[in-house]
Design a protein around this motif. Structure first.
Motif, PDB file in Angstrom:
ATOM      1  N   MET A  59      -7.788   3.642  -0.456  1.00  0.00           N
ATOM      2  CA  MET A  59      -6.951   3.444   0.725  1.00  0.00           C
ATOM      3  C   MET A  59      -5.634   4.204   0.581  1.00  0.00           C
ATOM      4  O   MET A  59      -5.178   4.871   1.516  1.00  0.00           O
ATOM      5  CB  MET A  59      -6.678   1.958   0.933  1.00  0.00           C
ATOM      6  CG  MET A  59      -7.882   1.125   1.307  1.00  0.00           C
ATOM      7  SD  MET A  59      -7.404  -0.628   1.473  1.00  0.00           S
ATOM      8  CE  MET A  59      -8.884  -1.313   2.218  1.00  0.00           C
ATOM      9  N   VAL A  60      -5.022   4.084  -0.589  1.00  0.00           N
ATOM     10  CA  VAL A  60      -3.739   4.755  -0.831  1.00  0.00           C
ATOM     11  C   VAL A  60      -3.903   6.267  -0.677  1.00  0.00           C
ATOM     12  O   VAL A  60      -3.051   6.948  -0.073  1.00  0.00           O
ATOM     13  CB  VAL A  60      -3.199   4.404  -2.225  1.00  0.00           C
ATOM     14  CG1 VAL A  60      -1.982   5.258  -2.568  1.00  0.00           C
ATOM     15  CG2 VAL A  60      -2.830   2.910  -2.295  1.00  0.00           C
ATOM     16  N   ALA A  61      -4.986   6.808  -1.188  1.00  0.00           N
ATOM     17  CA  ALA A  61      -5.223   8.254  -1.091  1.00  0.00           C
ATOM     18  C   ALA A  61      -5.337   8.702   0.359  1.00  0.00           C
ATOM     19  O   ALA A  61      -4.953   9.822   0.710  1.00  0.00           O
ATOM     20  CB  ALA A  61      -6.490   8.632  -1.857  1.00  0.00           C
ATOM     21  N   ARG A  62      -5.838   7.805   1.226  1.00  0.00           N
ATOM     22  CA  ARG A  62      -5.980   8.147   2.649  1.00  0.00           C
ATOM     23  C   ARG A  62      -4.745   7.761   3.467  1.00  0.00           C
ATOM     24  O   ARG A  62      -4.649   8.084   4.647  1.00  0.00           O
ATOM     25  CB  ARG A  62      -7.236   7.473   3.219  1.00  0.00           C
ATOM     26  CG  ARG A  62      -8.542   8.049   2.676  1.00  0.00           C
ATOM     27  CD  ARG A  62      -9.749   7.496   3.396  1.00  0.00           C
ATOM     28  NE  ARG A  62     -10.084   6.144   2.997  1.00  0.00           N
ATOM     29  CZ  ARG A  62     -10.974   5.823   2.045  1.00  0.00           C
ATOM     30  NH1 ARG A  62     -11.600   6.790   1.374  1.00  0.00           N
ATOM     31  NH2 ARG A  62     -11.240   4.571   1.751  1.00  0.00           N
ATOM     32  N   GLY A  63      -3.859   6.983   2.842  1.00  0.00           N
ATOM     33  CA  GLY A  63      -2.615   6.616   3.508  1.00  0.00           C
ATOM     34  C   GLY A  63      -2.726   5.497   4.516  1.00  0.00           C
ATOM     35  O   GLY A  63      -1.843   5.317   5.348  1.00  0.00           O
ATOM     36  N   ARG A  64      -3.795   4.697   4.404  1.00  0.00           N
ATOM     37  CA  ARG A  64      -3.942   3.577   5.343  1.00  0.00           C
ATOM     38  C   ARG A  64      -4.968   2.579   4.793  1.00  0.00           C
ATOM     39  O   ARG A  64      -5.862   2.951   4.038  1.00  0.00           O
ATOM     40  CB  ARG A  64      -4.382   4.053   6.725  1.00  0.00           C
ATOM     41  CG  ARG A  64      -5.716   4.774   6.742  1.00  0.00           C
ATOM     42  CD  ARG A  64      -5.982   5.409   8.109  1.00  0.00           C
ATOM     43  NE  ARG A  64      -7.248   6.112   8.131  1.00  0.00           N
ATOM     44  CZ  ARG A  64      -7.440   7.337   7.666  1.00  0.00           C
ATOM     45  NH1 ARG A  64      -6.432   7.997   7.125  1.00  0.00           N
ATOM     46  NH2 ARG A  64      -8.633   7.908   7.732  1.00  0.00           N
ATOM     47  N   GLY A  65      -4.805   1.328   5.204  1.00  0.00           N
ATOM     48  CA  GLY A  65      -5.748   0.299   4.792  1.00  0.00           C
ATOM     49  C   GLY A  65      -5.118  -1.075   4.871  1.00  0.00           C
ATOM     50  O   GLY A  65      -3.895  -1.220   4.958  1.00  0.00           O
ATOM     51  N   SER A  66      -5.971  -2.093   4.858  1.00  0.00           N
ATOM     52  CA  SER A  66      -5.483  -3.469   4.920  1.00  0.00           C
ATOM     53  C   SER A  66      -6.349  -4.348   4.038  1.00  0.00           C
ATOM     54  O   SER A  66      -7.585  -4.251   4.072  1.00  0.00           O
ATOM     55  CB  SER A  66      -5.509  -3.987   6.356  1.00  0.00           C
ATOM     56  OG  SER A  66      -4.925  -5.274   6.443  1.00  0.00           O
ATOM     57  N   VAL A  67      -5.698  -5.188   3.246  1.00  0.00           N
ATOM     58  CA  VAL A  67      -6.385  -6.089   2.325  1.00  0.00           C
ATOM     59  C   VAL A  67      -5.949  -7.517   2.622  1.00  0.00           C
ATOM     60  O   VAL A  67      -4.753  -7.785   2.793  1.00  0.00           O
ATOM     61  CB  VAL A  67      -6.045  -5.750   0.858  1.00  0.00           C
ATOM     62  CG1 VAL A  67      -6.716  -6.745  -0.093  1.00  0.00           C
ATOM     63  CG2 VAL A  67      -6.444  -4.324   0.526  1.00  0.00           C
ATOM     64  N   VAL A  68      -6.925  -8.423   2.688  1.00  0.00           N
ATOM     65  CA  VAL A  68      -6.627  -9.850   2.772  1.00  0.00           C
ATOM     66  C   VAL A  68      -7.366 -10.548   1.641  1.00  0.00           C
ATOM     67  O   VAL A  68      -8.595 -10.462   1.544  1.00  0.00           O
ATOM     68  CB  VAL A  68      -7.045 -10.455   4.125  1.00  0.00           C
ATOM     69  CG1 VAL A  68      -6.954 -11.984   4.082  1.00  0.00           C
ATOM     70  CG2 VAL A  68      -6.157  -9.932   5.239  1.00  0.00           C
ATOM     71  N   THR A  69      -6.626 -11.195   0.762  1.00  0.00           N
ATOM     72  CA  THR A  69      -7.219 -12.012  -0.280  1.00  0.00           C
ATOM     73  C   THR A  69      -7.335 -13.445   0.226  1.00  0.00           C
ATOM     74  O   THR A  69      -6.633 -13.838   1.161  1.00  0.00           O
ATOM     75  CB  THR A  69      -6.371 -11.983  -1.563  1.00  0.00           C
ATOM     76  OG1 THR A  69      -5.083 -12.560  -1.289  1.00  0.00           O
ATOM     77  CG2 THR A  69      -6.190 -10.547  -2.064  1.00  0.00           C
TER      78      THR A  69
END
Length: 236
Positions: free
Chosen positions: A119-129
């Motif tokens: 995600m970081v490499a693509r510059g976007r993303g969302s995580v919910v634990t």
């Protein structure tokens, strides 16, 4: 690798075969997401089910590789795999402590380690634990479970801080007692005495927890490092 597009948004949900994970996977699928379920058992209502032990870092990495080959880049991760048991502290031996920490905490960390750098490499993303109300407030007979879930809160907040400015948001849902197979029929959380303490007089429904997760997934990076607790009004 499949092309990423608005029509092919890809999500990974651990623990997707039952309970909260299944509810989250179903809600994401209904919202148009291509969902990959990672679980020890086959996952229903998912575009791809991968049978994997979330405590095995190499196996999880291989599973995420497969997801991205077959579905496309992962934009969303929900770590719902977990175990639960109630025991007094004197009965929590090393094996029980290790299993609880391995599945709940290490499983969360291992999956994040496999997905987040992409995600970081693509510059976007969302995580919910998925944490727990018990990880915030504790409870009698829940020492090892509360410790594992409380650690997830700390892990989530630290990871959110570490990822500030990367375009990746990380939040946690900390539900109250939920009406899932994880709670035995004779569980004290299902007792009339406990339910009477809740404003809505019932356990939290899995679909309500899924709605909380989807809310956080939809906030972008405006909300990160936060704890949302759908708990049937227990803390009102």
């Amino acid at each position: 690798m499949a092309e990423e597009s608005e029509e092919r948004r890809v999500a990974v949900v651990t623990g997707a075969a039952s309970g909260l994970g299944a509810a989250v996977a179903g809600a994401l699928s209904a919202g148009g997401w291509q969902v990959a379920g990672l679980d020890l058992r086959p996952s229903r209502e998912t575009a791809l089910g991968v049978e994997v032990d979330v405590t095995d870092a190499d196996a999880v990495g291989s599973a995420v590789d497969r997801v991205e080959r077959e579905l496309g880049p992962v934009a969303t991760l929900v770590t719902a795999a977990g175990v639960y048991e109630m025991l007094p502290v004197e009965d929590v031996d090393g094996a029980r402590w290790h299993r609880m920490m391995a599945v709940n905490l290490s499983g969360t960390a291992t999956t994040c380690a496999a997905v987040v750098p992409r995600m970081v490499a693509r510059g976007r993303g969302s995580v919910v634990t998925i944490s727990s109300d018990l990880g915030v407030g504790g409870s009698q007979g829940d020492v090892h479970y509360a410790a594992s879930k409380g650690a997830i809160v700390g892990f989530t907040r630290a990871l959110a801080t570490e990822l500030e400015g990367t375009g990746v948001a990380v939040n946690t849902v900390a539900p109250g007692a939920a009406d899932t197979p994880m709670l035995e029929t004779d569980s004290p959380w299902r007792s009339g005495d406990f339910l009477a303490t809740l404003p809505v007089r019932r356990l939290v429904r899995p679909e309500e927890i899924a709605a909380a997760a989807l809310f956080l997934l939809g906030t972008g990076t405006a909300v990160s490092g936060q704890v949302l607790s759908p708990n049937a009004g227990a803390t009102i």
